[in-house]
Structures are given as C-alpha cells and as structure tokens.
Enzyme design. Structure first.
Site, PDB file in Angstrom:
ATOM      1  N   LYS A  79      -9.783   2.999  -8.698  1.00 24.43           N
ATOM      2  CA  LYS A  79     -10.120   1.717  -8.060  1.00 24.43           C
ATOM      3  C   LYS A  79     -11.645   1.559  -8.004  1.00 24.43           C
ATOM      4  O   LYS A  79     -12.342   2.511  -7.645  1.00 24.43           O
ATOM      5  CB  LYS A  79      -9.523   1.672  -6.652  1.00 24.43           C
ATOM      6  CG  LYS A  79      -9.709   0.339  -5.935  1.00 24.43           C
ATOM      7  CD  LYS A  79      -9.012   0.347  -4.560  1.00 24.43           C
ATOM      8  CE  LYS A  79      -9.111  -1.013  -3.883  1.00 24.43           C
ATOM      9  NZ  LYS A  79      -8.442  -1.031  -2.558  1.00 24.43           N
ATOM     10  N   SER A 160      -5.359  -5.110  -1.686  1.00 25.06           N
ATOM     11  CA  SER A 160      -6.453  -5.256  -2.605  1.00 25.06           C
ATOM     12  C   SER A 160      -6.388  -4.365  -3.847  1.00 25.06           C
ATOM     13  O   SER A 160      -7.079  -4.649  -4.831  1.00 25.06           O
ATOM     14  CB  SER A 160      -7.771  -4.969  -1.870  1.00 25.06           C
ATOM     15  OG  SER A 160      -7.835  -3.617  -1.467  1.00 25.06           O
ATOM     16  N   SER A 184      -3.424  -2.205   1.673  1.00 29.50           N
ATOM     17  CA  SER A 184      -3.867  -2.401   0.281  1.00 29.50           C
ATOM     18  C   SER A 184      -3.354  -1.418  -0.753  1.00 29.50           C
ATOM     19  O   SER A 184      -3.561  -1.629  -1.944  1.00 29.50           O
ATOM     20  CB  SER A 184      -5.384  -2.401   0.220  1.00 29.50           C
ATOM     21  OG  SER A 184      -5.855  -3.679   0.503  1.00 29.50           O
TER      22      SER A 184
HETATM   23  N1  GLN Z   1      -4.972  -7.530   3.076  1.00 29.33           N
HETATM   24  C1  GLN Z   1      -5.655  -6.882   4.157  1.00 29.33           C
HETATM   25  C2  GLN Z   1      -7.016  -7.496   4.342  1.00 29.33           C
HETATM   26  O1  GLN Z   1      -7.274  -8.430   3.665  1.00 29.33           O
HETATM   27  C3  GLN Z   1      -5.759  -5.409   3.899  1.00 29.33           C
HETATM   28  C4  GLN Z   1      -6.733  -5.091   2.867  1.00 29.33           C
HETATM   29  C5  GLN Z   1      -6.879  -3.617   2.678  1.00 29.33           C
HETATM   30  O2  GLN Z   1      -6.020  -2.849   3.086  1.00 29.33           O
HETATM   31  N2  GLN Z   1      -7.989  -3.237   2.084  1.00 29.33           N
HETATM   32  O3  GLN Z   1      -7.797  -7.067   5.122  1.00 29.33           O
END
Ligand code: GLN
Length: 494
Positions: A79, A160, A184
């Site tokens: 990532k 994400s 995410s």
């Molecule tokens: N979708 C969540 C956010 O937008 C979690 C994102 C994540 O876990 N990095 O914060």
C-alpha cells in the site's frame, strides 16, 4: 503469463518454492505480466518490476541455499502509505509529489527480510481517508467484480486499501499490505471477496507508515485465504523500539493456531449490530454464519454492546482531530509539493489548498474545529469518553465470549460515483468495522457469500486484544463452511 502460477495461494506458492517445484523468478515474472494486464483496474500508483526481479533473484538464491524466510519469493503489493526507501511514496496525495523516502517502514522492512518480493505501491484513498478509493489523486480504483459479464458499470473496491484489495482479488498479486484506521482493510476485503485482517493496535509497528489517525492506524494483510493472512501477519508483526505504541509481546505462530477445534468456544452475536435498513441478504448471511459456527461446535451467545451506535460519530471526531494534527507537517517546506506565494503564510495556504483534495480538506477542517478552544470539551473530550465506553462494552463482552461475529459491511460494493455527494452515506460504510478500531481489537473479514446481484459479502470476526489466534481460527471455520469459490469478472490469466 502462467495462469497456473497465478492461481496459487500464498501457502501453496511457499510450499512449491521450497520444494523447488516452481522458481521464484518464474513466479515473479508471471505476476509482473499480470500486473501489466490488469492496468485498467488502476490498482498501482507505482509499479516496480525491476526491484521485483532483483528481489526474486535473491530469493531464488536463498531458496537454493535453504535460507528461505516465511514469505520467501512471494510477490506482493505494498500500500502506498508505507514509506519505501528510494521509491516514490505518495499516500495518493498531490501534496507528496516526488517524495521518495530516505527510510523504509518497519512493516515493509519486515516483509522484505522475510523474503517477500515487491510488485509495486498500491493505490488508496488520499491519506487513507475514504471507503471507496475515489479520493486518490491518482484516480479511482476499479473492483474486478461485476454483477455479470454484461454489466458494464464499474464498482468501487472499497477503501482505503482499495488498490491492494482489487489486485489480490484479480490475482495480480498473491497478497498485499493494507492499513486500517476504521475499516480500511476489512471493508475493501469484503467488497472484493478476499480476506482482510486488522490485528490488535500495537501488534504491528506504525513507524514509517504515513500517519492518518495515530491512535487507530494499524497495518495488516489482504490475502485470498485465512491461512495466507496468518502467514503474512506473522511476518509483518512484532515489537519495534521505534514505535512507542508497538507492544513488546511475542508474536505467536499464527499458522499453527489454524485447524483447531471450535468446541468450547463461545461466539457472541451483538444485537446492536442489527442496524435498521441493513439489506435482508446481509442479515441472512449473518444468520448462516451463526449456523456454520454452531455446526462446528461453537456455543452462540447473544450479547449487548450498548454504545455501538455512538462509535461512528465518535470516530468521525477522533480520526479527523488526529488527522488535522498529523497533516500539519505538509507545509510546502519539508516534503513534496510547493506552491509559491508572496509571504510564507501565502505559500502555506497555496500549497495546502492545491495539495490536499476535498475529503482531506474536509477532515482537516472538522479536526481543527473539534480541537479548537471553544469546542474541545463539547466534541473531542466527549468523543474520547465515548471511546472509553465502547472499549468497556467489549471488555464486558469478553467475560462471556471468546470472539464476536457480525457482517463486515452494511452493503455490497456500490458503483463508482455513488455516495460522492453525501459524506455521511459514505461514512456509514464503516459502521460495523469502526467499533473494533475504536477499541483497538483484532478483526478479520472473510468472504462468505454473494449478494443478490452477485457481488461478494464478508463476515467479520472480532477478538480479544492480542488474541489474533482465535480470530484466525474462527475465520478459518467460516471460510471452510462458506466454500466461497466465486471469481471476479476481471481475473489475470483467464
Ligand atoms: N473509511 C474510514 C475513513 O474514511 C476508514 C478509513 C481507514 O480505515 N483508513 O476514515
């Protein structure tokens, strides 16, 4: 490309590499070709085929001399939130343009030391803020799944860690890393029909991972099987003196924890996760999951986690607050992009205005607002108190159960572009994953079925702190019972 090689799980590839049935170089070559063929998914921000070939050659030498590590010769995606020495690291943000770190994150270094081969840096929502991978400066990622061969809609892979999930689901990498702040790893795994594991907060080092919300961020694996996740987490995890929140406890042999019995294990089903408006197919899958675990000998216990409904609102105060502070460092002086101005102040404003996308700016503004002198007590402090209550709910539950079963997401993948004008609808994607994040608990998503439309759905297992072993064990029983064999429409080598 050799599609047989692309069908191997991590465990199978590892075993065949060790028995010399296949070679590390030929395996990596096939994956490099697969990555090229899968470019329309936009899963990678940077491909690193030369590094991959170098690493594969070194793996081949180590395999020949019997010094193979746990991930020896396994091609993976990284990532693009993990700093990689000398290789562009963007966090999918314009503001990190041209940033090539002088250091390597601990988790990526652990994986390279274990012999893993880097195919490239995977796409994500900007600074890991999002649930759809639509907010990347490098463009949206596509989910390899469609509802049918004639469906020409494009679906989001979740976020994400959307690039990681998409490429693993499409067999363009054997596995990939993710990070999970509120869901995410688990939500994209669920949307793409693969396994995603977020370990306990403190299990993996955050050193060298671009920070979003430091008290929540955790690294973890995205793989096609539970066994693969167990192998990969073992290679990623461990105490790191460079991260004071990484915990100094031994990392168990997660793979050895698999294959055990569920008899005598108590699995909690929390009534507060039955959220109004959840599609019936998700309710049904959850009930099916309960039956599978019962049939495997587990005792099912109804439990209550009374503060569940406050988890998401509290998360959307705590996470932006920490993000606003973490992102203060992007000032046009130290990293990446600089947009000049007549004064220093103007240069900051121009750089941050041009460098951060809309969602990141929204979070920075919410974060600075809830931390401001006049609102700190009303919002930030209150959210921290709520967070303690959520953790207490789970602590009480652990007196009655060994793990908790829920669905991973309140819906299957949605089409690209949907929910973009409604941040609250977007935030609701994480309603089932955020509570475990707020409490720092390990949790896994396992593909368990298909929606009525033919898109993957995951089941979610939450465990006690540092008891990833039980999470993997329950996950494996779900995997065995579900026999999820669906394949996405976009599949390398098919
Ligand atoms: N979708 C969540 C956010 O937008 C979690 C994102 C994540 O876990 N990095 O914060």
């Amino acid at each position: 490309m050799n599609s047989e090689l692309l069908r191997l799980t991590l465990a199978e590839a590892r075993n065949k590499l060790r028995s010399k049935e296949i070679g590390a170089v030929e395996l990596t070559e096939s994956y490099i070709e697969a990555v090229e063929a899968l470019r329309p998914l936009n899963a990678f921000i940077t491909e690193t085929p030369e590094q991959a070939m170098d690493m594969a050659k070194r793996s081949e030498a180590r395999l020949a001399s019997g010094e193979a590590g746990a991930m020896e010769g396994i091609p993976i995606g990284m990532k693009d939130l993990f700093c990689t020495e000398g290789i562009l690291t963007t966090a999918a943000s314009h503001i990190l343009d041209g940033f090539s770190p002088a250091y390597e994150s601990t988790v990526s270094a652990n994986l390279w030391n274990a012999g893993a081969v880097m195919l490239g840096k995977t796409n994500l929502d900007e600074f890991a803020m999002g649930s759809s991978n639509m907010t990347s400066h490098y463009g949206a990622v596509e989910n390899p799944w469609r509802t049918s061969a004639t469906d020409n809609k494009k679906y989001v892979p979740g976020g994400s860690s959307g690039g990681s999930a998409s490429i693993v689901a499409a067999h363009g990498a054997i596995a990939a890393t993710g990070t999970d702040t509120g869901g995410s790893i688990r939500q994209p795994a669920s949307f793409c029909g693969i396994v995603g594991m977020k370990p306990t907060y403190g299990r993996c080092s955050r050193w060298g991972v671009v920070a979003f919300a430091s008290s929540l961020d955790q690294a973890g694996p995205l793989t096609r099987t539970v066994r693969d996740a167990a192998i990969m987490l073992g290679a990623m995890a461990g105490h790191d003196p460079k991260d004071s929140t990484s915990v100094d406890v031994p990392v168990p042999d997660y793979e050895a924890a698999l294959g055990g019995d569920l008899r005598g294990k108590r699995i909690g089903v929390p009534k507060e996760y039955r959220i109004d408006g959840t599609p019936i197919e998700i309710e049904n899958l959850w009930n099916e999951g309960v039956e599978w675990l019962k049939a495997a000998g587990a005792e099912i216990v109804d439990i209550s986690l009374p503060h569940t409904k406050y988890a998401l609102p509290a998360y959307y105060i705590v996470a932006p607050a920490e993000a606003s502070s973490n992102l203060a460092r992007y000032d046009g002086v130290r990293y990446g992009l600089r947009e000049d101005g007549d004064t220093l102040q103007e240069m900051y404003e121009n750089t941050r205005g041009a460098g951060f996308g809309e969602e990141v700016q929204r979070r920075v503004m919410i974060g600075t607002y809830v931390l401001s002198a006049g609102y700190y007590d009303a919002y930030y402090l209150k959210a921290q108190k709520v967070r303690t209550r959520i953790a207490d709910d789970f602590r009480n539950a652990w007196e009655k159960v060994d793990a908790i079963l829920t669905p991973t997401t309140p819906s299957a993948a949605f089409a690209q572009g949907e929910k973009m004008d409604d941040p609250i609808a977007m935030y609701l994607n994480d309603v089932l994953t955020v509570p475990a994040s707020m409490a720092g608990l390990p949790a896994i998503s396992v593909p368990a079925g298909l929606s009525r439309d033919g898109l993957p759905l995951g089941l979610h297992v939450i465990g006690k702190p540092f008891d990833e072993e039980t999470v993997f064990l329950v996950g494996q029983h779900l995997e065995d019972a579900a026999q999820f064999s669906g394949q996405p429409q976009t599949l390398a080598g098919s």
